[in-house]
Design an enzyme around this catalytic site. Structure first.
Site, PDB file in Angstrom:
ATOM      1  N   SER A 231       0.846  -1.189   0.000  1.00 33.61           N
ATOM      2  CA  SER A 231       0.000   0.000   0.000  1.00 33.61           C
ATOM      3  C   SER A 231       0.893   1.255   0.000  1.00 33.61           C
ATOM      4  O   SER A 231       1.854   1.302  -0.760  1.00 33.61           O
ATOM      5  CB  SER A 231      -0.936  -0.063   1.210  1.00 33.61           C
TER       6      SER A 231
ATOM      7  N   ASP B  80      -8.213  -5.742  -5.979  1.00 26.61           N
ATOM      8  CA  ASP B  80      -7.849  -4.600  -5.138  1.00 26.61           C
ATOM      9  C   ASP B  80      -8.117  -3.280  -5.867  1.00 26.61           C
ATOM     10  O   ASP B  80      -7.547  -3.041  -6.935  1.00 26.61           O
ATOM     11  CB  ASP B  80      -6.356  -4.698  -4.798  1.00 26.61           C
TER      12      ASP B  80
ATOM     13  N   HIS C 216      -6.132  -6.493  -1.482  1.00 26.58           N
ATOM     14  CA  HIS C 216      -5.034  -5.583  -1.161  1.00 26.58           C
ATOM     15  C   HIS C 216      -3.841  -6.330  -0.553  1.00 26.58           C
ATOM     16  O   HIS C 216      -3.957  -6.944   0.501  1.00 26.58           O
ATOM     17  CB  HIS C 216      -5.557  -4.508  -0.209  1.00 26.58           C
TER      18      HIS C 216
END
Lengths: 496, 496
Positions: free
Chosen positions: A178, A430, A455
């Site tokens: 991320s 994601d 994710h």
């Protein structure tokens, strides 16, 4: 959506914000044991907690103050001969929580003879430059930038090389997911002398300016629900109208508050906007954590939670009342999987984490990610990206103005082909994959796609229910890392 | 040498500091003509002066103030089809002066169909972030760093691409000499998306920490005098003792002051230390500008000035008096080539330029370059590098503390092999070559050596007296630049 509320919501789009911060150890003992949050209670994560004094301002000399940056070290599998050091570039949250949710590093440590280091990002967790005053005003927040964070990582690596015998001549590899994946990639770009390569998992480095369409994120969220069952996304799309029709008077508001089992009843238009933002955020979060097994990343959730949610939203031709009652059941999957909550708390995911303050500031300064919806390609109410309003709201909230093009100036936008040794992994489920690198740029800037991945699924620990594609992705990632390690040692030998 | 004085001296080792700042144009007309300072009065440099608003702090959001950065543009030879843009990464002085002394760019403009841009470095020339208060205190000086300067360059290039039709899709190439050469190299390392390559002329990027021996610089200075005539360096080495013996009482001081034709007579030990530092600096400067033709870089000087200087220092077995009288004649070559000075002014090279303030601060913060002498391998009085004393002196002078290892953390020290497309050129006569990159690191990180070259001779305009080696160096530099330009256009075509 209301812009200020929307702004708050944006602050939560990055995972690791709406997260329960683990209790802070009151006495700092130096050895900690955690069990993984994955469904593998057998994996024991044994690490020591360390601190390094970091300059608060790496880029100016008028401020000589320092703060304690926290980091974790695990060296059970480390070998001084031919080993490596995996360096987690911490993102916007408590580092212990990230450590516990990055089973991949623990799983590959033995194979890579690797020491594991997890570096906490400044302004998060315990690494607060000004203690209780850290988030007080723009003056104290001034040193919360990605550049300062990368400089912390560089100084930490230098410190480790200096102080751990055997570490000096080993390759470091950056790993992050991320925002942390962005940091891992940027760290390799800006400090290639510090890390031999980087694994940037689910890193939306192109979610800036107009590098990708602003609608792509919510379109992917929508697809996740639609692919499970077409009526599911249609029902969610219809729900906004139903909510609007059920909030015209106080009787309706009462009914709706009860139907949704809200802890705090809706009172006015502002509450209704908040409700819609909160529901939107729930669908977004579900898209991010749509993992193939029971997990506890943002919330404790069943396997494939969108499937479970959509079981309540599969019927067509529902009345407004029926639809909204079903929406409650869907939300209840996310907020009450344990079945112990007596009501749903709209502030639950938005105020419980220290990290949310930091990310909200970052989103208002460097990390300006344009998002929009049109209600056609996605299942949300239309929302135009409006930089001016965004900027005004940021100034109201933090006293700072965003610099939307700075990240591109600094890190190159799409023009990154001269860099080397970065893996960009993305899961098709994601929503952040829309702003990610999903095609090979060169032989050494490679993209790995995980069709069934949400994710940064690849960063999570091995699980019996992992789809084959994530196992392949992880094995490819290890293959690249081994190549970097070999190249590193070959170049050392060449120098000798 | 006295440390504080030595500190001041260090601030002048980088050329472009003891330089006469050209008079500031009072009314800012937009078109300027200068003739080159080289011996080619036929070259007319026609440029326009421009300004861009730059953020004073690129790395924090609490300060939204801006300042005007000056830059020069020349586009006589620029072609929108297949052209290029040579971008001079301005160093520690007035940009017009650098422009006038970088004839190379003017000479190759036509061949490369190049626009020329000369960007002034913040805190120098007219690009003063806080006007008259710029050098007031550490708070105002806080934004004088190489990182901020590189960010200015990046933002300027973005601005040029946005505002000059045709510039957007052309390759920029960074060009710089000395500290500006370091900036050119670092700019390519940190912002490879902004420039296709960099020519880093006489850039001592390794003159930090212990990357090279601290004595190498003064050893090369010594070699320059020794190679001209062995007695020359021996006489200089002997001169310090002679000075020491002639400063024991006021009669001696009077005699010495007269023998050296000093404008201000020596009065005490501090003056004597200043004298020795000033003389040392003169030899250093001569080594840097030992060009093969009459020139006016730091001073107006004859061709091969060290040869001329050493004519006065070729005899052996001189008495102290004879030696010191000859030292005067040698100094007189540097300070009074025109023959019009009636006395030698010891403050001449140390206070006339605004730039000296800026560089002195930079040397006390990021640009910590260890220098030492031992009087054996070099012709100077022994001087030990002592970081503690250096740091204390910096704190006294500027209220800041140096961070000697930061540049290595930031820019990689000797570990730069993952970067591409940088030419490091160095002249063997140039003392700065000791801290430079003088061997190929990879196929695209290449070193060019100019045996008869002093400080960035290759960046100067063509001259009938240029040695063959500098002509070869320039032609090789152009060859590499053409390759970068070709690669750039090939990669653009590939994208289309």
């Amino acid at each position: 959506m209301g812009c200020l509320v929307r702004l708050l919501l944006l602050a939560f789009l990055m995972p690791g914000l709406a997260i329960p911060v683990p209790p802070r150890p009151k006495a700092l003992s130096n050895l900690h044991l955690s069990t993984s949050f994955t469904s593998r209670p057998s994996i024991v994560m044994k690490y020591s907690i360390q601190y390094i004094e970091q300059k608060i301002d790496h880029f100016g000399f008028n401020n000589e103050k320092t703060f304690k940056q926290r980091y974790l070290i695990a060296d059970q599998h480390w070998r001084k001969e031919g080993g490596s050091i995996l360096f987690y570039t911490g993102n916007e949250g408590d580092i212990i929580w990230f450590c516990n949710n990055t089973g991949f590093m623990w799983d590959v440590a033995e194979e890579l003879k690797a020491m594991l280091v997890f570096a906490e990002h400044r302004y998060y967790g315990q690494s607060l430059p000004f203690g209780a005053d850290t988030f007080q005003d723009p003056r104290h927040l001034n040193f919360l930038t990605s550049e300062q964070a990368l400089a912390d990582f560089a100084e930490l690596i230098k410190h480790l090389k200096r102080t751990i015998p055997g570490a000096e001549n080993q390759p470091f590899i950056a790993v992050g997911g991320s925002y942390g994946g962005m940091l891992a990639a940027w760290f390799r770009m800006k400090y290639p002398h510090m890390v031999a390569g980087a694994l940037a998992a689910s890193a939306p480095i192109w979610q800036f300016e107009d590098l990708v369409p602003c609608g792509v994120f919510m379109k992917i969220v929508t697809m996740d629900f639609k692919r499970t069952c077409p009526n599911c996304s249609e029902n969610i799309r219809s729900s906004w109208g139903a909510i609007n029709r059920f909030t015209r008077n106080s009787t309706d508001l009462d009914w709706l508050s009860k139907a949704l089992h809200l802890c705090t009843p809706l009172k006015n238009a502002q509450d209704v906007q908040h409700l819609k933002d909160w529901i939107s955020e729930t669908w977004v979060n579900l898209a991010m954590v749509d993992y193939p097994y029971e997990s506890s990343f943002l919330q404790h959730l069943p396997a494939w939670p969108i499937k479970v949610v959509c079981q309540y939203l599969k019927n067509s031709n529902l009345s407004d009342k029926e639809l909204l009652q079903n929406i409650f059941h869907a939300l209840n999957v996310y907020y009450n999987y344990s079945g112990q909550a007596t009501c749903l708390n709209m502030s639950e995911t938005s105020t419980s984490s220290l990290g949310s303050l930091g990310w909200s500031y970052q989103a208002c300064t460097e990390m300006v990610m344009p998002f929009c919806t049109n209600g056609i390609d996605d299942m949300f109410e239309p929302y135009l990206w409006d930089l001016k309003t965004f900027s005004d709201d940021c100034f109201k909230q933090w006293g700072v103005k965003p610099r939307p093009s700075w990240i591109t100036s600094m890190y190159g936008g799409k023009d990154i082909s001269s860099h080397t040794n970065i893996i960009f992994s993305n899961g098709d489920l994601d929503p952040w994959s829309g702003g990610g690198v999903t095609r090979n740029i060169t032989d050494t800037l490679v993209a790995i796609i995980i069709p069934e991945g949400a994710h940064h699924l690849d960063l999570r620990g091995n699980n019996a229910f992992d789809p084959m594609t994530v196992l392949l992705a992880r094995s490819l990632e290890v293959k690249y890392m081994k190549q970097w390690i070999r190249d590193f040692y070959a170049s050392v030998r060449k120098k000798d």
